[in-house]
Design a protein around this motif. Structure first.
Motif, short mmCIF file in Angstrom:
data_model
loop_
_atom_site.label_atom_id
_atom_site.label_comp_id
_atom_site.label_asym_id
_atom_site.label_seq_id
_atom_site.Cartn_x
_atom_site.Cartn_y
_atom_site.Cartn_z
N MET A 1 1.97 1.82 -3.44
CA MET A 1 0.84 2.32 -4.24
C MET A 1 0.59 3.80 -3.97
O MET A 1 0.34 4.58 -4.90
CB MET A 1 -0.42 1.51 -3.92
CG MET A 1 -0.41 0.09 -4.44
SD MET A 1 -1.93 -0.80 -4.03
CE MET A 1 -3.15 0.20 -4.86
N CYS A 2 0.66 4.20 -2.69
CA CYS A 2 0.45 5.62 -2.36
C CYS A 2 1.52 6.49 -3.01
O CYS A 2 1.21 7.57 -3.55
CB CYS A 2 0.47 5.80 -0.84
SG CYS A 2 -0.94 5.06 0.01
N LEU B 1 0.83 -1.21 0.00
CA LEU B 1 0.00 0.00 0.00
C LEU B 1 0.86 1.26 0.00
O LEU B 1 0.51 2.25 -0.65
CB LEU B 1 -0.93 0.00 1.21
CG LEU B 1 -2.06 -1.04 1.21
CD1 LEU B 1 -2.86 -0.94 2.50
CD2 LEU B 1 -2.97 -0.84 0.01
N SER C 1 3.18 5.82 -5.70
CA SER C 1 2.93 5.83 -7.15
C SER C 1 1.79 6.79 -7.50
O SER C 1 1.86 7.50 -8.50
CB SER C 1 2.59 4.42 -7.63
OG SER C 1 3.65 3.52 -7.34
N ILE C 2 0.75 6.81 -6.66
CA ILE C 2 -0.37 7.70 -6.92
C ILE C 2 0.06 9.16 -6.81
O ILE C 2 -0.32 10.01 -7.63
CB ILE C 2 -1.53 7.40 -5.96
CG1 ILE C 2 -2.12 6.02 -6.28
CG2 ILE C 2 -2.62 8.47 -6.05
CD1 ILE C 2 -3.17 5.57 -5.29
#
Length: 296
Positions: A102-103, A99, A105-106
């Motif tokens: 992912m954060c 996660l 990357s966002i």
């Protein structure tokens, strides 16, 4: 916090009933929305990926999930609940690393999209090389401590740069940021570095007002902590709201001027040395607005 509000010392009434009701409401809201999202996902999977389906089917899956969870708890009792909690932690902890990636990357994706859609943003290839702050975070008023510890024997290179003792502007901006930080924040917004074309003037004014309210709020709550220790926790919450707000402003400030740093350093500076962080940005604005004086 709950204990200090619910069972205060002396004659003051506690806030236990209010906080208990508020906690139950937020937990119910969390579980209801989580169950609704889970039912939607299961419904889409059961419909072979179709997003258009009858609402009764979604209600069916919601009740089915609740019935399965209830049956497991009734059959296994507290031991089943403990096992479920342990399994959630075991499988959830490694997933947190995923996660975090992912954060990150966002965030990078949103920044790339924002720069491509915003013509005012400079191209990465044309950005200025990273440089340091005009005044280090441990400079300014903290030079007094170094001067005392070194018994006045400051290195000549620091004396030539005027870093042996804090200057009057450094002291003034530090204490202004300490006592009236909202004035410094308004000055930063007015400089045009964070918002070059002043397109968000009303939003910036609103943020400044919220910052001022939180500033006076955490001071008042810390004072009320002498009556009830629970107020101190709320005071810390307002304090870190201001710290997060200032960290975001400092991050955009650095990016605009090409100053080296990272969000962790911004948060630490804005949390524990927020007057110095304000002084840094104000002095940086003055050096940018008067480059000739800075060179001399």
């Amino acid at each position: 916090v709950m204990y200090s509000f619910s069972y205060p010392d002396g004659k003051f009434a506690g806030f236990g009933p209010f906080l208990s009701g508020f906690t139950i409401f937020t937990l119910a809201l969390y579980f209801i929305t989580s169950s609704d999202s889970g039912s939607l996902v299961v419904d889409i999977l059961a419909s072979n990926g179709r997003t258009e389906h009858h609402w009764i089917q979604r209600v069916f899956w919601a009740f089915t999930e609740g019935a399965v969870a209830t049956a497991l708890l009734v059959a296994g009792g507290s031991k089943a609940l403990n096992a479920l909690q342990a399994a959630s932690i075991v499988f959830g902890l490694p997933f947190n690393l995923f996660l975090f990636v992912m954060c990150l990357s966002i965030v990078r994706m949103c920044r790339a999209i924002d720069k491509s859609d915003n013509p005012d943003e400079p191209h990465p290839d044309t950005l200025l090389p990273a440089r340091a702050w005009e005044m280090p975070i441990f400079g300014g008023i903290f030079n007094i401590a170094e001067y005392i510890v070194s018994l006045g024997q400051v290195h000549n290179s620091r004396k030539e740069k005027g870093m042996d003792l804090p200057t009057k502007p450094q002291l003034f901006e530090f204490f202004k940021g300490l006592v009236f930080p909202f004035i410094s924040l308004r000055q930063i917004y007015s400089s045009g570095i964070v918002d070059p074309k002043h397109q968000n003037a009303r939003t910036n004014l609103f943020i400044t007002a919220i910052y001022a309210l939180c500033y006076f709020g955490w001071i008042a709550l810390f004072v009320c902590g002498t009556i009830n220790h629970g107020f101190v926790a709320l005071g810390w919450a307002l304090f870190f709201i201001n710290a997060c707000t200032l960290s975001n402003i400092r991050m955009h400030f650095r990016e605009r001027l090409g100053i080296d740093g990272n969000i962790v350093g911004d948060f630490c500076a804005c949390s524990f040395f927020y007057p110095q962080a304000f002084a840094q940005m104000i002095l940086e604005i003055e050096s940018v607005e008067s480059p000739d004086d800075h060179e001399n």
